[in-house]
Design an enzyme around this catalytic site. Structure first.
Site, PDB file in Angstrom:
ATOM      1  N   GLY A  88      13.230   5.675  -3.225  1.00 31.78           N
ATOM      2  CA  GLY A  88      12.729   6.626  -4.426  1.00 31.78           C
ATOM      3  C   GLY A  88      12.500   5.845  -5.674  1.00 31.78           C
ATOM      4  O   GLY A  88      13.079   4.681  -5.919  1.00 31.78           O
ATOM      5  N   CYS A 124      16.967   1.458   0.459  1.00 31.14           N
ATOM      6  CA  CYS A 124      16.793   1.377  -0.613  1.00 31.14           C
ATOM      7  C   CYS A 124      17.328   2.225  -1.571  1.00 31.14           C
ATOM      8  O   CYS A 124      18.679   2.226  -1.675  1.00 31.14           O
ATOM      9  CB  CYS A 124      15.162   1.289  -0.892  1.00 31.14           C
ATOM     10  SG  CYS A 124      14.831   0.491  -2.505  1.00 31.14           S
ATOM     11  N   TYR A 125      16.838   3.070  -2.135  1.00 33.17           N
ATOM     12  CA  TYR A 125      17.486   4.097  -3.164  1.00 33.17           C
ATOM     13  C   TYR A 125      18.412   4.857  -2.269  1.00 33.17           C
ATOM     14  O   TYR A 125      19.416   5.253  -2.847  1.00 33.17           O
ATOM     15  CB  TYR A 125      16.290   5.139  -3.972  1.00 33.17           C
ATOM     16  CG  TYR A 125      17.028   6.218  -4.505  1.00 33.17           C
ATOM     17  CD1 TYR A 125      16.930   5.713  -6.079  1.00 33.17           C
ATOM     18  CD2 TYR A 125      17.113   7.395  -4.128  1.00 33.17           C
ATOM     19  CE1 TYR A 125      17.561   6.968  -6.619  1.00 33.17           C
ATOM     20  CE2 TYR A 125      17.739   8.290  -5.158  1.00 33.17           C
ATOM     21  CZ  TYR A 125      17.940   7.993  -6.384  1.00 33.17           C
ATOM     22  OH  TYR A 125      18.589   9.084  -7.192  1.00 33.17           O
ATOM     23  N   HIS A 129      12.834  -2.248   3.061  1.00 29.55           N
ATOM     24  CA  HIS A 129      12.156  -1.266   3.801  1.00 29.55           C
ATOM     25  C   HIS A 129      11.819  -1.421   5.048  1.00 29.55           C
ATOM     26  O   HIS A 129      10.920  -2.258   5.414  1.00 29.55           O
ATOM     27  CB  HIS A 129      10.733  -1.091   3.067  1.00 29.55           C
ATOM     28  CG  HIS A 129      11.180  -0.371   1.750  1.00 29.55           C
ATOM     29  ND1 HIS A 129      11.291   1.147   1.531  1.00 29.55           N
ATOM     30  CD2 HIS A 129      11.503  -1.080   0.417  1.00 29.55           C
ATOM     31  CE1 HIS A 129      11.531   1.411   0.183  1.00 29.55           C
ATOM     32  NE2 HIS A 129      11.732   0.350  -0.343  1.00 29.55           N
ATOM     33  N   GLU A 189      10.356   0.293   7.472  1.00 31.55           N
ATOM     34  CA  GLU A 189       9.444   0.900   7.757  1.00 31.55           C
ATOM     35  C   GLU A 189       7.992   0.242   7.580  1.00 31.55           C
ATOM     36  O   GLU A 189       7.100   0.421   8.264  1.00 31.55           O
ATOM     37  CB  GLU A 189       9.227   2.472   7.234  1.00 31.55           C
ATOM     38  CG  GLU A 189       8.937   2.357   5.679  1.00 31.55           C
ATOM     39  CD  GLU A 189      10.207   2.091   4.637  1.00 31.55           C
ATOM     40  OE1 GLU A 189      11.342   1.702   5.292  1.00 31.55           O
ATOM     41  OE2 GLU A 189      10.265   2.682   3.678  1.00 31.55           O
ATOM     42  N   ASP A 218     -10.005  17.008  14.345  1.00 33.01           N
ATOM     43  CA  ASP A 218      -8.932  17.878  14.107  1.00 33.01           C
ATOM     44  C   ASP A 218      -9.349  19.281  14.777  1.00 33.01           C
ATOM     45  O   ASP A 218      -8.634  20.093  15.190  1.00 33.01           O
ATOM     46  CB  ASP A 218      -8.616  18.052  12.773  1.00 33.01           C
ATOM     47  CG  ASP A 218      -8.188  16.558  12.036  1.00 33.01           C
ATOM     48  OD1 ASP A 218      -7.816  15.588  12.696  1.00 33.01           O
ATOM     49  OD2 ASP A 218      -8.241  16.561  10.926  1.00 33.01           O
ATOM     50  N   LYS A 267      -2.288  12.090  11.758  1.00 37.22           N
ATOM     51  CA  LYS A 267      -3.473  11.918  12.252  1.00 37.22           C
ATOM     52  C   LYS A 267      -3.567  10.897  13.601  1.00 37.22           C
ATOM     53  O   LYS A 267      -4.128  11.265  14.538  1.00 37.22           O
ATOM     54  CB  LYS A 267      -4.374  11.045  11.313  1.00 37.22           C
ATOM     55  CG  LYS A 267      -5.920  10.937  11.721  1.00 37.22           C
ATOM     56  CD  LYS A 267      -6.485  12.304  11.240  1.00 37.22           C
ATOM     57  CE  LYS A 267      -8.087  12.374  11.206  1.00 37.22           C
ATOM     58  NZ  LYS A 267      -8.575  13.534  10.851  1.00 37.22           N
TER      59      LYS A 267
END
Ligand code: XMP
Length: 515
Positions: free
Chosen positions: A56, A83-84, A172, A174, A231, A371
């Protein structure tokens, strides 16, 4: 839908929070994002097998910075702070966080110090590249924590209280630039939280179909607006699998579709066993758009006309109780992330307002999905590549790609030009590598020469962009020979056009569509 094993991600406003959720799901474990201020009771009720605290933009020592209750770390649920999130864990549990002497942004080399469950399968003999983005760092560990890894600028790059299942990483995991990111997340989710691979698309399909079947009573019907996009198509297929022809799929031709699009959609859906209720309302739409040049006005007219046409048709059916919609997870996340200016830039066209007006309940079988997961489902359900990887197409269709007044003549010119763009993009395989590629018809004529004749005809702009989520986009550096081929073909084959220009604007400050 009830998930047996879940990872809860608390969002502290990082740009990459959604990415964390996707990474966990890529491991076949269900994850959900909630804002960092949810109550502990909500956390307990969610029954997560593990919790991840996102990064964040704030500093943990700032007044009013988002925080969590110490009890979160004492519930016996493993927690991974990123992180944060790691700094917050350290601070709340009695450590110290301060401004880093050097802001660290980008690559860093991490050195793993001790073996740990978090490092299972990762060789300890070398350093790894990780991706950092922080200006604070942990300066003192909380009691009972130890350091598992360091980088030159972060003495506490990974910290842990392994007995309690608490881990913090300064970088990070991710993002793809972190070499061992996937392994770290996998070890946290499987080894530390004890999850199994329980989130798979076939199981999602099966339980969603079951759920729809038990929700919609035998005397009730569901209606949906089908556009031919992925979708709405997957939504319709799931509902159809559950309740068969008690699903009414309405396909409205607004006269603003691309060349051959209506026939193509009808064909494809027929092949998938979906009976479409086809309404050709082209004349009505085009009539109402006569003389209209203002982009917002166009969108408003198209949106309202669509609802009117759809509603009129829906009322013809008895027993319709639900409206099925292809809403995706990113649209429903209640996130603290910065989501861009809240001012309306363009009004998007959908069937908003309909459910209340018609007293319909909403059925949104994709509201938990990203998605890429919808694409996987489409693959499992046997949809053709053409639908799975179809580029987005705006609801107001070609109306927002014809600048100025919309006329039959301009529609026909744009359809031909756009068909050439799509054909060339498909042939060169660039179609699948970009977010969108299309032609725009400008409301100006320029002078040209063809044979010995002077011409005075329209200009077509070519727009090709790459993007992750349409929030930002960049123009694609297409090869010159492809650009040349597209331009030559449009000028030679489309009557009424004598000039093609290439749009080299990024978003922001431009938008993807021209109106
Ligand atoms: P802009 O032009 O705002 O577009 O950068 C962002 C993305 O949204 C699509 N778009 C729409 N999609 N209804 C839609 O369903 C709309 O009214 C609409 N307007 C724009 C656009 O194609 C791009 O992918």
């Amino acid at each position: 839908m009830e998930h047996p094993e879940k990872i809860l991600i608390l969002d502290f406003g990082s740009q990459t929070t959604q990415l964390i959720a996707r990474r966990v799901r890529e491991l076949s474990v269900y994850s959900e994002i909630k804002p960092c201020f949810v109550s502990l009771d909500e956390v307990r009720a969610f029954r997560p097998k593990g919790i991840i605290l996102s990064g964040g933009p704030a500093s943990v020592y700032d007044e009013g910075a988002p925080s969590v209750d110490r009890e979160l770390f004492e519930m016996g649920i493993p927690v991974l702070g990123i992180c944060y999130g790691a700094q917050l864990m350290a601070q709340v549990l009695g450590g110290r966080v301060e401004r880093s002497p050097k802001r660290e942004y980008g690559q860093a080399q991490i050195d793993l110090l001790h073996s740990s469950l978090l490092f299972k399968g990762i060789s300890m003999d070398r350093t790894y590249q990780v991706w950092m983005s922080h200006s604070d760092r942990i300066e003192e560990l909380p009691p009972d924590f130890r350091t598992l890894a360091t980088t030159p600028n972060s003495p506490y790059a990974i910290i842990a209280n392994e007995k309690k299942g608490l881990y913090g990483v300064q970088f990070h995991p991710e993002v793809v630039h972190t070499e061992i990111g996937r392994e770290l997340l996998r070890n946290f989710v499987f080894e530390i939280c004890g999850c199994t691979e329980s989130w798979t698309m076939p199981s999602f399909i099966e339980s969603t179909v079951e759920e729809i079947r038990s929700l919609v009573r035998p005397d009730e019907k569901v209606i949906c607006a089908l556009s031919g996009g992925i979708d709405s198509t997957v939504t319709a297929l799931l509902v159809h699998r559950a309740i068969g022809d008690r699903l009414i799929s309405v396909f409205v031709n607004n006269g603003l579709l691309r060349k051959g699009e209506a026939e193509e959609v009808l064909d494809l859906m027929g092949g998938l066993g979906l009976k479409l209720d086809y309404i050709d309302a082209s004349d009505l739409f085009l009539d109402r758009l006569k003389g209209v040049t203002d982009p917002e006005q166009k969108r408003k007219i198209i949106g309202e006309t669509f609802i009117e046409v759809f509603e009129k048709r829906a009322f013809k059916y008895e027993g319709v109780k639900y409206l099925a919609q292809g809403t995706l997870y990113p649209d429903v996340i209640e996130s603290v992330s910065f989501k861009g200016p809240s001012a309306r830039i363009k009004s998007h066209h959908n069937v908003g307002g309909l459910p209340e007006k018609m007293h319909l309940k909403l059925l949104e079988p994709l509201r938990e999905l990203f998605k890429d997961e919808v694409r996987k489902i489409a693959e499992v359900m046997g949809l053709p590549k053409k639908i799975i990887w179809r580029q987005p197409f705006p609801g107001p269709g070609l109306a927002v790609r014809i600048l100025g007044e919309i006329t039959e003549e301009k529609l026909s010119i744009l359809r031909e030009a756009d068909a050439i763009v799509t054909e060339e993009m498909l042939t060169s395989e660039w179609y699948y590598r970009v977010w969108q590629s299309f032609a725009v018809l400008l409301p100006i004529k320029t002078v040209g020469v063809m044979g010995d004749e002077r011409t005075y005809e329209y200009v077509v702009a070519l727009r090709v962009v790459e993007s992750q989520d349409a929030m930002t986009a960049d123009w694609v550096r297409l090869p010159y020979d492809l650009l040349a081929r597209i331009s030559n073909r449009i000028i030679n084959e489309v009557k009424g056009v004598n000039r093609v220009v290439f749009d080299i604007s990024s978003k922001p400050p431009a938008t993807i569509e021209w109106e």
